[in-house]
Enzyme design. Sequence first.
Site, PDB file in Angstrom:
ATOM      1  N   ARG A 239       0.866  -0.760   0.218  1.00 27.42           N
ATOM      2  CA  ARG A 239      -0.347  -0.005   0.173  1.00 27.42           C
ATOM      3  C   ARG A 239       0.954   1.558   0.094  1.00 27.42           C
ATOM      4  O   ARG A 239       1.433   1.523   0.501  1.00 27.42           O
ATOM      5  CB  ARG A 239      -1.430  -0.076   1.843  1.00 27.42           C
ATOM      6  CG  ARG A 239      -2.067   0.984   1.435  1.00 27.42           C
ATOM      7  CD  ARG A 239      -2.957   1.004   2.773  1.00 27.42           C
ATOM      8  NE  ARG A 239      -3.421   2.159   2.919  1.00 27.42           N
ATOM      9  CZ  ARG A 239      -3.157   3.207   3.595  1.00 27.42           C
ATOM     10  NH1 ARG A 239      -2.243   3.388   4.071  1.00 27.42           N
ATOM     11  NH2 ARG A 239      -4.336   3.830   3.849  1.00 27.42           N
ATOM     12  N   LEU A 240       1.122   2.018  -1.372  1.00 27.43           N
ATOM     13  CA  LEU A 240       1.397   3.159  -0.920  1.00 27.43           C
ATOM     14  C   LEU A 240       0.936   4.901  -0.374  1.00 27.43           C
ATOM     15  O   LEU A 240       0.459   4.512  -0.642  1.00 27.43           O
ATOM     16  CB  LEU A 240       2.296   3.491  -2.736  1.00 27.43           C
ATOM     17  CG  LEU A 240       2.648   2.634  -3.663  1.00 27.43           C
ATOM     18  CD1 LEU A 240       2.938   2.994  -5.071  1.00 27.43           C
ATOM     19  CD2 LEU A 240       3.753   2.107  -2.577  1.00 27.43           C
ATOM     20  N   ASP A 241       0.734   4.880   1.177  1.00 24.72           N
ATOM     21  CA  ASP A 241       0.783   5.674   1.411  1.00 24.72           C
ATOM     22  C   ASP A 241       0.813   6.975   1.331  1.00 24.72           C
ATOM     23  O   ASP A 241       1.813   7.521   0.903  1.00 24.72           O
ATOM     24  CB  ASP A 241       1.164   5.217   2.858  1.00 24.72           C
ATOM     25  CG  ASP A 241       0.252   6.477   3.810  1.00 24.72           C
ATOM     26  OD1 ASP A 241      -0.588   6.327   4.167  1.00 24.72           O
ATOM     27  OD2 ASP A 241       1.491   6.941   4.924  1.00 24.72           O
ATOM     28  N   ALA A 242       0.259   7.422   0.961  1.00 26.11           N
ATOM     29  CA  ALA A 242      -0.277   9.297   1.158  1.00 26.11           C
ATOM     30  C   ALA A 242       0.364   9.644  -0.401  1.00 26.11           C
ATOM     31  O   ALA A 242       1.238  10.369  -0.836  1.00 26.11           O
ATOM     32  CB  ALA A 242       0.659  10.324   1.791  1.00 26.11           C
ATOM     33  N   VAL A 243       0.691   8.512  -1.424  1.00 30.26           N
ATOM     34  CA  VAL A 243       1.710   8.448  -2.455  1.00 30.26           C
ATOM     35  C   VAL A 243       1.752   9.607  -3.322  1.00 30.26           C
ATOM     36  O   VAL A 243       2.608  10.385  -3.964  1.00 30.26           O
ATOM     37  CB  VAL A 243       1.886   7.222  -3.468  1.00 30.26           C
ATOM     38  CG1 VAL A 243       0.473   7.621  -4.060  1.00 30.26           C
ATOM     39  CG2 VAL A 243       2.426   7.428  -4.164  1.00 30.26           C
TER      40      VAL A 243
END
Length: 585
Positions: A239-243
Site C-alpha cells: 500500500r503506497l501511503d499518501a503517494v
Amino acid sequence: MNQAVHHTTLEALGQQLEEHLQLIYPEADHGELAQALIQALGAEGHCVMAKPRLEPWDESDLIVISYGDSIRRQGEAPLHTLKRFFDHYLGQVATGVHILPFFPSSSDDGFAVIDYAQVNPGLGRWQDIQAIAADFRLMADLVINHCSSRSRWFEQFKAGQPPGRDYFISADPEGDYHQVVRPRTSELLKPVQTALGERHVWCTFSHDQVDLNFANPQVLVEMVKIIRLYLNHGVSIFRLDAVAFLWKEPGSNCLNLTQTHEIVRLLRTLVSFYDPRILLITETNIPNRENLAYFGNGNEAHAIYNFSLPPLLLHTLLTGDCNALKLWQMSMPPAQMGTTYLNFIASHDGIGLRPVEGLLDDKQIADIATTMEAFGGRISWRSLGEGGLRPYEINISLYDAMQGTLDGPDPYQQERFLCAHAIMLALEGLPAIYLHSLLATHNDNARVENTGNNRSINRHCWDADALEALLQDAASHHHQVFVRLTQLVQMRQRQPAFHPSATQFVLHLGEELFGLWRQSRNRDQSVFAVANVTREPQPLRLSSLNLIGTDAWRDLLSGEEYSDLHGEIELAPYQVVWLANRAGE
C-alpha cells in the site's frame, strides 16, 4: 530460467528503468542509477519460474484491515494474538490481511516511521509477521512520502551528516506556497536547528512527519531496499501511503505531479520483474478523477482505493436517495485487465470528503457532517490555499455512523449497516473490510480524549477475552453483526458473477432502490443485486429486471425462489436481494 536468458531479461529491465529515470531525473546517470535499483531489489539473482495468473484475484478474495494491536491479550505479543484470532474466526473468510504500520513510530499510530527495518517490539517480531504471511496474503504499508522526525535519517539531517542530510526538503520560509494542496491545518514548513543553522523542512501532514526528498535519487534507492526487505518477510501487497504528495515542484500544487506517476510506474516495473504476483495499491484520498489516474495505462497501480464509495454510500443511506451513488457508478470506467478497484467503506482513517467534491454539493456534504457529529463523530479539517478551511474527513465508527438518517436515530442500525456492506460486496472490485466493522465496534471516545487525535475514535483496542465472550453471546450486537456479515461474505465468495472483473451494469430502479447486474466472465451466472436504501418498505417489480424466463431465479440471501417473473417483491427497510439464475458452488 537459464543464466543467459535471465541476463537478457535483466538487460531489458535495465532499459525499462532507464526510460522511467530519464523522465524523473533528466540530469542523472540513468544507466548507473538503474543498476543501483536492480541491486537494491536483489533482482540479479531472483526469478520466478511459475507463470502467474494475469489477474491474481477472484471472487473468493477478501482483505481484512487491522492494526497489529487491535486485539490484545495480557502477556502475549499482539501480533501473535491477532494471528490466533484470524485463524479461529476468519480463516474461512479472509484471504488477505492488511496490517497497518507495524514499525517503530513516534506518532499517527504508526505512520511516522522511526525505523522501516524493524517491527515495533510492542507488537512482536518479524517472525510474527512471517507467520501471518504464511497463511494469508499480507498487505503492508510503504510509508513512502515521509518519515519520523525521530528517525535516524532526520537525526543525520540535523547533524549535517550523510546520507540523511540530503534526504529532506529545505524550503524558503518566505516562498509562496499558496497553491500547495494539503490535508492538514498545521504550518507547511517546520523550523529546525541544524549544524548548518536554521532550516525549514517540508511537512505535508504533521511536524513529526517530515517529507522525504525524492528529487534525490538515493531516496528512491533506499525505498527499493525497504521493498526488498518486506518481500523477504512475506509481504505480497504494498500500500503506497499518501503517494500523491510525493514530488514537490515550486509554483505547483505538489499533488499528482508527473514525476510522482512515473515513480509509481518504475516501482511497478521493478516488483513485476521480481515477482508478477506482487501487487501495488495506491492510497490517494483525492477527488475521483485524479484517483483514477493512478491506473495509468494499466502500468501504474494494480488497484486503487475506491475513495468515493464510503461518503457516497453514507449519503445514500442517510438520505434514502441513491441517485448520486448511481450516477457515480455509471461514470466509473471498468478497470482494465490486470487492474481492479479496492472497495472499502471503513478504515483506520475517517470517511474522506475530498473524493466527493464534484459528486455532492456543499450542502449535501454539510448535511452528512452535521448528522455524523450528532451521532458522536468528529470532523477533521484541511487548509485551503486562500487561507480558509474545509471539512476533510469524518471520524466515526461505521457502526455508529449507521444509527439513523438525516432525521436522527431509528431502529434500523444493524440492517442499514449490513445493507451498506452488501452493496459494497456486490460492486466490481476487490473488497476490503475493516476489522472494527466486522466486530461492530462503537466510537471510542475515551481513546480520542487520551490521544487528542480524532481518528482514534475508530481505532479501538479490544481485550481478546472480552471480545471472544461477546462474539459467543447471541444477544450481543457484536455477535449478530459478525455472524451475518461473515455469512454475507461467504455467500459472495461462491459466486463467479462477483469476480472483481466480472461484467457490471447499473440498474435504473428509482432513487429508493440501488441495483446492479453482474455477470460471470463465462456468462453462466447472472446476479441482480438490489438494495432498498430507505427505512420504508419498497416494491421491486421483477419485470423491471428483464429476467430470462427460461432460468430459475433465487435470492441467494434468503433462499426464496421466484417463478412469476411479472410479480413483485416487497423489500423491507434496507433489505438486499441477490437474485441469481444459479447458485455458485
